[in-house]
Design a protein around this motif. Structure first.
Motif, mmCIF file in Angstrom:
data_model
loop_
_atom_site.group_PDB
_atom_site.id
_atom_site.type_symbol
_atom_site.label_atom_id
_atom_site.label_comp_id
_atom_site.label_asym_id
_atom_site.label_seq_id
_atom_site.Cartn_x
_atom_site.Cartn_y
_atom_site.Cartn_z
ATOM 1 N N HIS A 1 50.504 67.608 32.942
ATOM 2 C CA HIS A 1 50.065 68.745 32.148
ATOM 3 C C HIS A 1 50.769 69.997 32.635
ATOM 4 O O HIS A 1 51.413 69.995 33.691
ATOM 5 C CB HIS A 1 48.547 68.941 32.280
ATOM 6 C CG HIS A 1 47.735 67.750 31.879
ATOM 7 N ND1 HIS A 1 47.499 66.676 32.713
ATOM 8 C CD2 HIS A 1 47.084 67.470 30.721
ATOM 9 C CE1 HIS A 1 46.756 65.779 32.092
ATOM 10 N NE2 HIS A 1 46.499 66.233 30.877
ATOM 11 N N GLU B 1 47.084 74.493 33.685
ATOM 12 C CA GLU B 1 45.832 73.856 33.278
ATOM 13 C C GLU B 1 45.037 73.384 34.484
ATOM 14 O O GLU B 1 43.861 73.068 34.345
ATOM 15 C CB GLU B 1 46.133 72.693 32.334
ATOM 16 C CG GLU B 1 46.777 73.122 31.025
ATOM 17 C CD GLU B 1 46.986 71.942 30.098
ATOM 18 O OE1 GLU B 1 48.116 71.770 29.613
ATOM 19 O OE2 GLU B 1 46.022 71.187 29.869
ATOM 20 N N VAL C 1 44.810 70.567 36.209
ATOM 21 C CA VAL C 1 44.138 69.280 36.008
ATOM 22 C C VAL C 1 44.126 68.522 37.326
ATOM 23 O O VAL C 1 45.171 68.155 37.861
ATOM 24 C CB VAL C 1 44.855 68.464 34.924
ATOM 25 C CG1 VAL C 1 44.195 67.092 34.776
ATOM 26 C CG2 VAL C 1 44.839 69.214 33.600
ATOM 27 N N ASP D 1 46.178 65.348 38.089
ATOM 28 C CA ASP D 1 47.636 65.444 38.236
ATOM 29 C C ASP D 1 48.062 65.424 39.707
ATOM 30 O O ASP D 1 49.230 65.256 40.014
ATOM 31 C CB ASP D 1 48.159 66.727 37.591
ATOM 32 C CG ASP D 1 48.295 66.615 36.090
ATOM 33 O OD1 ASP D 1 48.386 67.670 35.422
ATOM 34 O OD2 ASP D 1 48.316 65.487 35.561
#
Length: 127
Positions: free
Chosen positions: A104, A108, A110, A113
């Motif tokens: 991503h 973001e 995330v 990740d």
């Protein structure tokens, strides 16, 4: 075996500063995207800042932008988080994370990740 160790946490008064360090070993540090997250009691973990492998691109969450600065020293396999103007709501356990293949936009933040995580360092801010 790859390891991540955070340090630099502690207790500070509101308005104060701390510098967190995240030292890595056992991985090719310079090819990893590094990020800082935090988690306060009863709250979800949230991303704060991320830096790409060459250090040229950084992202911050709005609520820390202008107060926190992420940086990296590839020669020392270390990423830093300089935190200024700390507020009581900044109190949390701060985690460092390393990701090689980010699926991503790093903005973001995330969690999935990032495949490598440290154990965290506690930050306490008194009013």
């Amino acid at each position: 075996q790859a390891q991540i160790v955070e340090s630099g946490g502690g207790a500070v008064e509101a308005g104060g500063s701390l510098r967190l360090s995240c030292t890595t070993s056992g991985l090719n540090f310079e090819i990893y995207i590094m990020a800082w997250f935090r988690q306060a009691p009863g709250k979800e973990r949230e991303g704060l800042a991320a830096i790409t492998w060459n250090g040229n691109h950084k992202e911050y969450r709005d609520f820390v932008r202008g107060r926190f600065t992420i940086s990296r020293d590839d020669a020392a396999n270390t990423v830093y988080l300089q935190m200024n103007s700390l507020k009581p709501e900044d109190a949390a356990v701060y985690y460092c994370a390393a990701g090689r293949h980010i699926n991503h936009d790093i903005a973001e933040f995330v969690s999935d990740d990032y495949e490598l995580w440290g154990q965290g360092t506690q930050v306490t801010v008194s009013s």
